[in-house]
Design a protein around this motif. Structure first.
Motif, PDB file in Angstrom:
ATOM      1  N   ALA A 124       1.687  14.394   3.281  1.00 51.63           N
ATOM      2  CA  ALA A 124       2.815  13.628   2.760  1.00 51.63           C
ATOM      3  C   ALA A 124       2.360  12.216   2.436  1.00 51.63           C
ATOM      4  O   ALA A 124       1.378  11.737   3.001  1.00 51.63           O
ATOM      5  N   ASP A 125       3.093  11.582   1.529  1.00 49.20           N
ATOM      6  CA  ASP A 125       2.839  10.162   1.318  1.00 49.20           C
ATOM      7  C   ASP A 125       4.124   9.440   0.990  1.00 49.20           C
ATOM      8  O   ASP A 125       5.162  10.064   0.718  1.00 49.20           O
ATOM      9  N   ILE A 126       4.048   8.111   1.047  1.00 50.78           N
ATOM     10  CA  ILE A 126       5.220   7.282   0.817  1.00 50.78           C
ATOM     11  C   ILE A 126       4.776   6.039   0.075  1.00 50.78           C
ATOM     12  O   ILE A 126       3.748   5.434   0.386  1.00 50.78           O
ATOM     13  N   ALA A 127       5.542   5.700  -0.948  1.00 53.96           N
ATOM     14  CA  ALA A 127       5.211   4.519  -1.740  1.00 53.96           C
ATOM     15  C   ALA A 127       5.498   3.242  -0.963  1.00 53.96           C
ATOM     16  O   ALA A 127       6.179   3.256   0.055  1.00 53.96           O
ATOM     17  N   TRP A 128       5.011   2.146  -1.482  1.00 56.21           N
ATOM     18  CA  TRP A 128       5.149   0.880  -0.773  1.00 56.21           C
ATOM     19  C   TRP A 128       6.603   0.520  -0.541  1.00 56.21           C
ATOM     20  O   TRP A 128       6.937  -0.086   0.476  1.00 56.21           O
ATOM     21  N   SER A 129       7.466   0.884  -1.470  1.00 48.45           N
ATOM     22  CA  SER A 129       8.870   0.513  -1.357  1.00 48.45           C
ATOM     23  C   SER A 129       9.674   1.500  -0.527  1.00 48.45           C
ATOM     24  O   SER A 129      10.844   1.288  -0.274  1.00 48.45           O
ATOM     25  N   ALA A 130       9.018   2.597  -0.112  1.00 58.33           N
ATOM     26  CA  ALA A 130       9.668   3.687   0.633  1.00 58.33           C
ATOM     27  C   ALA A 130      10.700   4.416  -0.215  1.00 58.33           C
ATOM     28  O   ALA A 130      11.417   5.266   0.281  1.00 58.33           O
ATOM     29  N   GLY A 131      10.760   4.117  -1.504  1.00 64.58           N
ATOM     30  CA  GLY A 131      11.727   4.783  -2.360  1.00 64.58           C
ATOM     31  C   GLY A 131      11.253   6.122  -2.883  1.00 64.58           C
ATOM     32  O   GLY A 131      12.035   6.889  -3.435  1.00 64.58           O
ATOM     33  N   ALA A 148      -3.740  20.917  13.840  1.00 59.38           N
ATOM     34  CA  ALA A 148      -4.795  20.248  13.069  1.00 59.38           C
ATOM     35  C   ALA A 148      -5.016  18.852  13.644  1.00 59.38           C
ATOM     36  O   ALA A 148      -4.230  18.381  14.479  1.00 59.38           O
ATOM     37  N   VAL A 149      -6.069  18.223  13.179  1.00 62.95           N
ATOM     38  CA  VAL A 149      -6.218  16.787  13.395  1.00 62.95           C
ATOM     39  C   VAL A 149      -5.509  16.092  12.241  1.00 62.95           C
ATOM     40  O   VAL A 149      -5.772  16.397  11.075  1.00 62.95           O
ATOM     41  N   TYR A 150      -4.604  15.200  12.580  1.00 57.20           N
ATOM     42  CA  TYR A 150      -3.825  14.486  11.572  1.00 57.20           C
ATOM     43  C   TYR A 150      -4.403  13.080  11.381  1.00 57.20           C
ATOM     44  O   TYR A 150      -4.655  12.367  12.361  1.00 57.20           O
ATOM     45  N   TYR A 151      -4.577  12.723  10.131  1.00 59.05           N
ATOM     46  CA  TYR A 151      -5.135  11.420   9.775  1.00 59.05           C
ATOM     47  C   TYR A 151      -4.138  10.641   8.927  1.00 59.05           C
ATOM     48  O   TYR A 151      -3.513  11.203   8.029  1.00 59.05           O
ATOM     49  N   CYS A 152      -4.025   9.373   9.189  1.00 60.91           N
ATOM     50  CA  CYS A 152      -3.279   8.535   8.267  1.00 60.91           C
ATOM     51  C   CYS A 152      -4.257   7.827   7.338  1.00 60.91           C
ATOM     52  O   CYS A 152      -5.445   7.663   7.657  1.00 60.91           O
ATOM     53  N   ALA A 153      -3.757   7.432   6.194  1.00 63.87           N
ATOM     54  CA  ALA A 153      -4.590   6.800   5.190  1.00 63.87           C
ATOM     55  C   ALA A 153      -3.761   5.798   4.398  1.00 63.87           C
ATOM     56  O   ALA A 153      -2.537   5.906   4.338  1.00 63.87           O
ATOM     57  N   ALA A 154      -4.451   4.863   3.799  1.00 62.57           N
ATOM     58  CA  ALA A 154      -3.793   3.856   2.980  1.00 62.57           C
ATOM     59  C   ALA A 154      -4.566   3.678   1.688  1.00 62.57           C
ATOM     60  O   ALA A 154      -5.809   3.724   1.676  1.00 62.57           O
ATOM     61  N   ARG A 155      -3.833   3.490   0.620  1.00 62.72           N
ATOM     62  CA  ARG A 155      -4.474   3.193  -0.647  1.00 62.72           C
ATOM     63  C   ARG A 155      -3.670   2.118  -1.369  1.00 62.72           C
ATOM     64  O   ARG A 155      -2.459   2.039  -1.235  1.00 62.72           O
ATOM     65  N   CYS A 169       0.812  -1.209   0.000  1.00 61.73           N
ATOM     66  CA  CYS A 169       0.000   0.000   0.000  1.00 61.73           C
ATOM     67  C   CYS A 169       0.852   1.268   0.000  1.00 61.73           C
ATOM     68  O   CYS A 169       1.955   1.287   0.523  1.00 61.73           O
ATOM     69  N   TYR A 170       0.284   2.301  -0.581  1.00 66.18           N
ATOM     70  CA  TYR A 170       0.808   3.639  -0.409  1.00 66.18           C
ATOM     71  C   TYR A 170       0.195   4.188   0.876  1.00 66.18           C
ATOM     72  O   TYR A 170      -0.999   4.027   1.127  1.00 66.18           O
ATOM     73  N   MET A 171       1.008   4.841   1.663  1.00 64.33           N
ATOM     74  CA  MET A 171       0.546   5.365   2.943  1.00 64.33           C
ATOM     75  C   MET A 171       0.672   6.881   2.940  1.00 64.33           C
ATOM     76  O   MET A 171       1.654   7.418   2.424  1.00 64.33           O
ATOM     77  N   GLY A 172      -0.297   7.535   3.536  1.00 65.52           N
ATOM     78  CA  GLY A 172      -0.280   8.989   3.514  1.00 65.52           C
ATOM     79  C   GLY A 172      -0.727   9.600   4.818  1.00 65.52           C
ATOM     80  O   GLY A 172      -1.413   8.974   5.627  1.00 65.52           O
ATOM     81  N   TRP A 173      -0.334  10.851   5.008  1.00 68.46           N
ATOM     82  CA  TRP A 173      -0.787  11.664   6.134  1.00 68.46           C
ATOM     83  C   TRP A 173      -1.550  12.865   5.590  1.00 68.46           C
ATOM     84  O   TRP A 173      -1.113  13.506   4.625  1.00 68.46           O
ATOM     85  N   PHE A 174      -2.645  13.150   6.223  1.00 68.57           N
ATOM     86  CA  PHE A 174      -3.481  14.300   5.903  1.00 68.57           C
ATOM     87  C   PHE A 174      -3.742  15.067   7.194  1.00 68.57           C
ATOM     88  O   PHE A 174      -3.542  14.540   8.288  1.00 68.57           O
TER      89      PHE A 174
END
Length: 121
Positions: A49-56, A92-99, A32-37
């Motif tokens: 921000a977000d980060i790809a599955w490989s963290a690259g 703010a309220v910070y949320y993590c998310a996955a796609r 999954c790609y992981m993100g912060w909102f």
């Protein structure tokens, strides 16, 4: 059932630091790609921000570049947001998310419940 659980929010003075964590379960985290909102009072939820599955590959909104760092530990099914040099406008309220690959952040697969970050001046 997939679940994302944030932790690490709190109250901090300006120029201080916090590290947010997001623990994932019930999903294939490593793919999954992981993100912060974040959502500030009276504003819409916005990408941080977000980060790809490989963290690259990582991406950041301009306002946090050089101050925030997103990272992930696939072995722990957890990803992080290290926030340094915090400013009151980061409150703010910070949320993590996955796609999953092929989806966008317009409609991610999962959201966390949110954690409050308050930066005092």
């Amino acid at each position: 059932q997939a679940q994302l659980v944030e932790s690490g929010g709190g109250l901090v003075h300006a120029v201080g630091s916090l590290r947010l964590s997001c623990a994932a379960s019930g999903l294939t985290f490593s793919l999954c790609y992981m993100g912060w909102f974040r959502q500030a009072p009276w504003k819409e939820r916005a990408f941080v921000a977000d980060i790809a599955w490989s963290a690259g590959r990582t991406e950041y909104v301009d306002s946090v570049k050089g101050r925030f760092t997103i990272s992930r530990d696939n072995a722990k099914n957890t990803f992080y947001l290290q926030m340094n040099s915090l400013k009151p406008e980061d409150t703010a309220v910070y949320y993590c998310a996955a796609r999953q690959p092929g989806r966008t952040w317009v409609n991610p697969d999962y959201w966390g419940q949110g954690t409050q970050v308050t930066v005092s001046s």
